[in-house]
Scaffold this motif. Sequence first.
Motif, PDB file in Angstrom:
ATOM      1  N   LYS A  68       0.814  -1.216   0.000  1.00  0.00           N
ATOM      2  CA  LYS A  68       0.000   0.000   0.000  1.00  0.00           C
ATOM      3  C   LYS A  68       0.852   1.272   0.000  1.00  0.00           C
ATOM      4  N   LEU A  69       2.090   1.202   0.477  1.00  0.00           N
ATOM      5  CA  LEU A  69       2.899   2.408   0.644  1.00  0.00           C
ATOM      6  C   LEU A  69       2.992   3.280  -0.605  1.00  0.00           C
ATOM      7  N   PRO A  70       3.211   2.718  -1.794  1.00  0.00           N
ATOM      8  CA  PRO A  70       3.321   3.592  -2.975  1.00  0.00           C
ATOM      9  C   PRO A  70       2.042   4.347  -3.327  1.00  0.00           C
ATOM     10  N   ARG A  71       0.917   3.953  -2.754  1.00  0.00           N
ATOM     11  CA  ARG A  71      -0.377   4.566  -3.092  1.00  0.00           C
ATOM     12  C   ARG A  71      -0.717   5.796  -2.254  1.00  0.00           C
ATOM     13  N   TYR A  72       0.063   6.044  -1.199  1.00  0.00           N
ATOM     14  CA  TYR A  72      -0.256   7.164  -0.315  1.00  0.00           C
ATOM     15  C   TYR A  72       0.180   8.491  -0.925  1.00  0.00           C
ATOM     16  N   ASP A  73      -0.611   9.534  -0.617  1.00  0.00           N
ATOM     17  CA  ASP A  73      -0.273  10.893  -1.034  1.00  0.00           C
ATOM     18  C   ASP A  73       0.624  11.576  -0.006  1.00  0.00           C
ATOM     19  N   TRP A  74       0.425  11.227   1.267  1.00  0.00           N
ATOM     20  CA  TRP A  74       1.213  11.783   2.370  1.00  0.00           C
ATOM     21  C   TRP A  74       1.560  10.677   3.358  1.00  0.00           C
ATOM     22  N   VAL A  75       2.759  10.778   3.941  1.00  0.00           N
ATOM     23  CA  VAL A  75       3.133   9.968   5.100  1.00  0.00           C
ATOM     24  C   VAL A  75       3.515  10.954   6.191  1.00  0.00           C
ATOM     25  N   LEU A  76       2.857  10.830   7.342  1.00  0.00           N
ATOM     26  CA  LEU A  76       3.103  11.735   8.460  1.00  0.00           C
ATOM     27  C   LEU A  76       3.883  10.993   9.537  1.00  0.00           C
ATOM     28  N   PHE A  77       5.137  11.364   9.698  1.00  0.00           N
ATOM     29  CA  PHE A  77       5.978  10.750  10.725  1.00  0.00           C
ATOM     30  C   PHE A  77       5.903  11.613  11.980  1.00  0.00           C
ATOM     31  N   THR A  78       5.291  11.080  13.020  1.00  0.00           N
ATOM     32  CA  THR A  78       5.131  11.810  14.276  1.00  0.00           C
ATOM     33  C   THR A  78       6.236  11.487  15.277  1.00  0.00           C
ATOM     34  N   SER A  79       7.189  10.665  14.857  1.00  0.00           N
ATOM     35  CA  SER A  79       8.332  10.302  15.692  1.00  0.00           C
ATOM     36  C   SER A  79       9.400   9.657  14.811  1.00  0.00           C
ATOM     37  N   HIS A  80      10.638   9.789  15.235  1.00  0.00           N
ATOM     38  CA  HIS A  80      11.715   9.099  14.509  1.00  0.00           C
ATOM     39  C   HIS A  80      11.541   7.590  14.595  1.00  0.00           C
TER      40      HIS A  80
ATOM     41  N   ALA B 179      12.767  20.473  34.768  1.00  0.00           N
ATOM     42  CA  ALA B 179      12.667  19.152  34.147  1.00  0.00           C
ATOM     43  C   ALA B 179      12.365  19.345  32.662  1.00  0.00           C
ATOM     44  N   THR B 180      12.967  18.506  31.824  1.00  0.00           N
ATOM     45  CA  THR B 180      12.661  18.514  30.395  1.00  0.00           C
ATOM     46  C   THR B 180      12.143  17.137  30.018  1.00  0.00           C
ATOM     47  N   PHE B 181      11.278  17.109  29.018  1.00  0.00           N
ATOM     48  CA  PHE B 181      10.689  15.858  28.569  1.00  0.00           C
ATOM     49  C   PHE B 181      10.807  15.789  27.055  1.00  0.00           C
ATOM     50  N   THR B 182      10.928  14.582  26.532  1.00  0.00           N
ATOM     51  CA  THR B 182      11.112  14.411  25.088  1.00  0.00           C
ATOM     52  C   THR B 182       9.820  14.119  24.343  1.00  0.00           C
TER      53      THR B 182
END
Length: 194
Positions: free
Chosen positions: A38-50, A171-174
């Motif tokens: 299915k991957l080649p059929r997508y218009d967008w891929v949204l990566f919300t994390s590495h 404090a920091t958070f990722t």
Amino acid sequence: ESLNRKLEALGAKCVNLPTISIRPRRLSKVEAQKLLKKLPRYDWVLFTSHHGVENLQKLARRSGWRLDKLLRAKICAIGPRTLGAVREAGLTADLVPGEFSTEGIRKAFRKISVAGQKIFIPRSNLGVRDALAQDLRKRGAQVDEVVLYETKLVEISPKRIKEALRGLDAATFTSASTVKGFLEAVRRAQVPLD
């Protein structure tokens, strides 16, 4: 670690307290092949994390594919670290929101027509069906979310929590998940946050 180095260079004393663990989700061979086809059929891929980039790339490699040859879609990377993973995979990001969060992606996509678009979001088990995907669907996009990695809260002893909080100035958070893990550990340790 680079944040630690920067803060320590400014004189800070850093204490690391991992509150989550992340592991790849093992897809069956059938699930993996179905997703890769299915991957080649997508218009967008949204990566919300590495982690989404890295796990999708590993999945493609295990099946004998290269991610940069499978994806023809435009790519959104949520922030700098994810952008780095996108580039390492041989891909180019078409969009990096000004605000490095799913809300930042939502805001950026309000300026983009998504009606009829096929959008893929590789996810954590904690991110499925969030406001980002719901908003895109309401605007007419066909959104597929697939859990590629699992985020689990880490058990932290009350003693370790109390040690980490002693003398704490900041404090920091990722991620939102690390905040959730921290607050759960504090709750279990019955430590007041004043």
